[in-house]
Scaffold this motif. Sequence first.
Motif, PDB file in Angstrom:
ATOM      1  N   PHE A  23       0.999  -0.918   0.048  1.00 24.33           N
ATOM      2  CA  PHE A  23       0.250  -0.367   0.060  1.00 24.33           C
ATOM      3  C   PHE A  23       1.228   1.010   0.348  1.00 24.33           C
ATOM      4  O   PHE A  23       1.700   1.589   0.797  1.00 24.33           O
ATOM      5  CB  PHE A  23      -1.030  -0.294   0.948  1.00 24.33           C
ATOM      6  CG  PHE A  23      -1.425   1.331   1.436  1.00 24.33           C
ATOM      7  CD1 PHE A  23      -3.233   1.192   0.479  1.00 24.33           C
ATOM      8  CD2 PHE A  23      -1.596   2.335   1.788  1.00 24.33           C
ATOM      9  CE1 PHE A  23      -3.567   2.318   0.753  1.00 24.33           C
ATOM     10  CE2 PHE A  23      -2.700   3.649   2.353  1.00 24.33           C
ATOM     11  CZ  PHE A  23      -2.977   3.443   1.031  1.00 24.33           C
ATOM     12  N   PHE A  69      -6.294  16.257   2.850  1.00 25.39           N
ATOM     13  CA  PHE A  69      -6.006  15.593   2.270  1.00 25.39           C
ATOM     14  C   PHE A  69      -7.013  14.677   1.972  1.00 25.39           C
ATOM     15  O   PHE A  69      -7.954  14.606   3.314  1.00 25.39           O
ATOM     16  CB  PHE A  69      -5.280  14.741   2.303  1.00 25.39           C
ATOM     17  CG  PHE A  69      -4.520  13.832   3.656  1.00 25.39           C
ATOM     18  CD1 PHE A  69      -5.411  12.366   3.446  1.00 25.39           C
ATOM     19  CD2 PHE A  69      -4.592  13.693   5.051  1.00 25.39           C
ATOM     20  CE1 PHE A  69      -5.036  10.963   4.998  1.00 25.39           C
ATOM     21  CE2 PHE A  69      -4.967  12.938   6.099  1.00 25.39           C
ATOM     22  CZ  PHE A  69      -4.790  12.283   5.912  1.00 25.39           C
ATOM     23  N   GLY A  71      -8.427  10.292   0.603  1.00 22.15           N
ATOM     24  CA  GLY A  71      -8.458   8.849   0.458  1.00 22.15           C
ATOM     25  C   GLY A  71      -9.097   8.874  -0.663  1.00 22.15           C
ATOM     26  O   GLY A  71     -10.334   8.402  -0.452  1.00 22.15           O
ATOM     27  N   ARG A 137      -4.696  10.508  -4.200  1.00 20.56           N
ATOM     28  CA  ARG A 137      -4.587  10.828  -2.568  1.00 20.56           C
ATOM     29  C   ARG A 137      -4.438  12.572  -3.113  1.00 20.56           C
ATOM     30  O   ARG A 137      -3.576  13.393  -3.632  1.00 20.56           O
ATOM     31  CB  ARG A 137      -3.270  10.599  -2.195  1.00 20.56           C
ATOM     32  CG  ARG A 137      -2.213  11.582  -1.070  1.00 20.56           C
ATOM     33  CD  ARG A 137      -3.298  11.751  -0.300  1.00 20.56           C
ATOM     34  NE  ARG A 137      -4.006  10.713   1.132  1.00 20.56           N
ATOM     35  CZ  ARG A 137      -3.099  10.066   1.709  1.00 20.56           C
ATOM     36  NH1 ARG A 137      -2.265  10.527   2.254  1.00 20.56           N
ATOM     37  NH2 ARG A 137      -3.585   8.953   2.497  1.00 20.56           N
ATOM     38  N   TYR A 167      -4.319  -2.500   2.127  1.00 21.02           N
ATOM     39  CA  TYR A 167      -3.645  -1.307   3.901  1.00 21.02           C
ATOM     40  C   TYR A 167      -3.242  -2.188   4.100  1.00 21.02           C
ATOM     41  O   TYR A 167      -1.758  -2.347   4.824  1.00 21.02           O
ATOM     42  CB  TYR A 167      -4.523  -0.229   3.678  1.00 21.02           C
ATOM     43  CG  TYR A 167      -4.169   0.865   5.158  1.00 21.02           C
ATOM     44  CD1 TYR A 167      -3.400   1.092   4.199  1.00 21.02           C
ATOM     45  CD2 TYR A 167      -4.879   0.201   6.432  1.00 21.02           C
ATOM     46  CE1 TYR A 167      -2.625   2.268   5.864  1.00 21.02           C
ATOM     47  CE2 TYR A 167      -3.583   1.212   6.966  1.00 21.02           C
ATOM     48  CZ  TYR A 167      -3.218   2.746   6.265  1.00 21.02           C
ATOM     49  OH  TYR A 167      -2.195   3.199   7.031  1.00 21.02           O
ATOM     50  N   LYS A 195     -10.045  16.202   7.671  1.00 20.95           N
ATOM     51  CA  LYS A 195      -8.781  14.665   7.205  1.00 20.95           C
ATOM     52  C   LYS A 195      -7.379  15.729   6.682  1.00 20.95           C
ATOM     53  O   LYS A 195      -7.376  16.567   5.736  1.00 20.95           O
ATOM     54  CB  LYS A 195      -9.015  14.370   6.314  1.00 20.95           C
ATOM     55  CG  LYS A 195      -8.564  12.336   5.935  1.00 20.95           C
ATOM     56  CD  LYS A 195      -9.403  12.631   4.926  1.00 20.95           C
ATOM     57  CE  LYS A 195      -8.809  10.098   5.016  1.00 20.95           C
ATOM     58  NZ  LYS A 195      -8.723   9.653   6.090  1.00 20.95           N
ATOM     59  N   SER A 234      -7.383   5.127  10.850  1.00 20.33           N
ATOM     60  CA  SER A 234      -7.410   4.536   9.533  1.00 20.33           C
ATOM     61  C   SER A 234      -8.611   3.759   9.119  1.00 20.33           C
ATOM     62  O   SER A 234      -8.383   3.329   8.341  1.00 20.33           O
ATOM     63  CB  SER A 234      -5.790   3.452   9.432  1.00 20.33           C
ATOM     64  OG  SER A 234      -5.510   2.451  10.309  1.00 20.33           O
TER      65      SER A 234
HETATM   66  C1  COI Z   1      -8.590   5.929   3.748  1.00 21.17           C
HETATM   67  O1  COI Z   1      -8.842   5.773   3.400  1.00 21.17           O
HETATM   68  O2  COI Z   1      -8.071   6.517   2.245  1.00 21.17           O
HETATM   69  C2  COI Z   1      -7.360   7.479   4.722  1.00 21.17           C
HETATM   70  O3  COI Z   1      -6.950   8.270   3.902  1.00 21.17           O
HETATM   71  C3  COI Z   1      -6.218   6.869   5.394  1.00 21.17           C
HETATM   72  C4  COI Z   1      -5.337   6.371   5.726  1.00 21.17           C
HETATM   73  C5  COI Z   1      -4.914   6.011   6.816  1.00 21.17           C
HETATM   74  C6  COI Z   1      -4.505   5.582   5.141  1.00 21.17           C
END
Ligand code: COI
Length: 355
Positions: A23, A69, A71, A137, A167, A195, A234
């Motif tokens: 990941f 951010f 995801g 991202r 992940y 976030k 997470s």
């Molecule tokens: C996601 O699940 O996309 C996140 O941003 C969590 C991150 C800890 C990978």
Amino acid sequence: MEIKVELTKTPKAKPQDETKLGFGHIFTDHMFAMNYDTGKGWHDARIVPYGEISLSPAAMCLHYGQEIFEGLKAYRRADGKIQLFRPDENYKRLNNSARRMVIPEIDEEFMIEATKKLVSIEKDWVPHTDGAALYIRPFIFATDPYVGVRPADHYLFLIILSPSGAYYSTGLNPVKIYVENNYVRAVRGGTGFAKTAANYAISLKGQEEAHEQDYEQVLWLDGVERKYIEEVGSMNIFFVIDGEVITPELQGSVLPGITRKSALEVCKSKGIKATERRITIQEVADAYDAGKLDEVFGTGTAAVISPVGHLKWGDKIMTINNNEIGPISQMLYDTMTGIQWGKIEDTFGWTTPIE
Ligand code: COI
């Protein structure tokens, strides 16, 4: 706004073995970038070769963490077409995070268009293997060279892409989670729902101590009374107690997960009672002792649906469903991944094709 495109002259080799992507450590050939300057607004939208960026050592993001951010993922469907899952929800949340962190918002439709254009250029990087996807991202950070504390006047918005597998290294096998009693992740009125990088930095110490005890992640309790369950960091967390699906309600310190929201909607569509409410760790332990803690699982874009096999609270170790994935977790995994990878019909209207 027009998006200029400059293609790389030196494309990289794509990963040979898509079953070993891991990941978040492989990046594609291109990224999206756009700048903000006070007085000028967001401008200069462009797709350029993926590469290093130069920043002043005084850049404000490095000192005070003004960063947000998202995801999300692009999936290759069973018929070969590529699609996104609820990108409107991600960009709505990015703007919610922006408001909390005093970062200028960006038009949500435009961010979806930019994402589609970038993924379309990088379509050959979208994995073909079951369970693997192109992790997307998007992020925004302050770039002013200034070491005083105030909202910045200059920002950079980037979108980078990473072909990724599961992940957790355990895949769909249950994870081990440790209930954190010493540290807290967020308090109401803080930034828990946003976030932003700081929420993740703050989680590292607990995670490190959990790893020392052979646990993968920590389960955070509320920052005031230290008894109400919040989330994993997470991923969001769900409990199935006596047939009822329960997840902590969103009251400001929990991330409003899109997989969380979707899992609740899937449960309701199947007639499963699914409730958002405050729940204490004591209630979970009592349900366990009474033989009523049927399942525990986490939800997240990266984590998808992750069953929890062991939950440790102080000296108490709860082994859930014989450390096996339970029927509701399995149903949610099959439904969510079925829709995301285009194996089952998307009756919810959650997917967006990449033209
Ligand atoms: C996601 O699940 O996309 C996140 O941003 C969590 C991150 C800890 C990978």
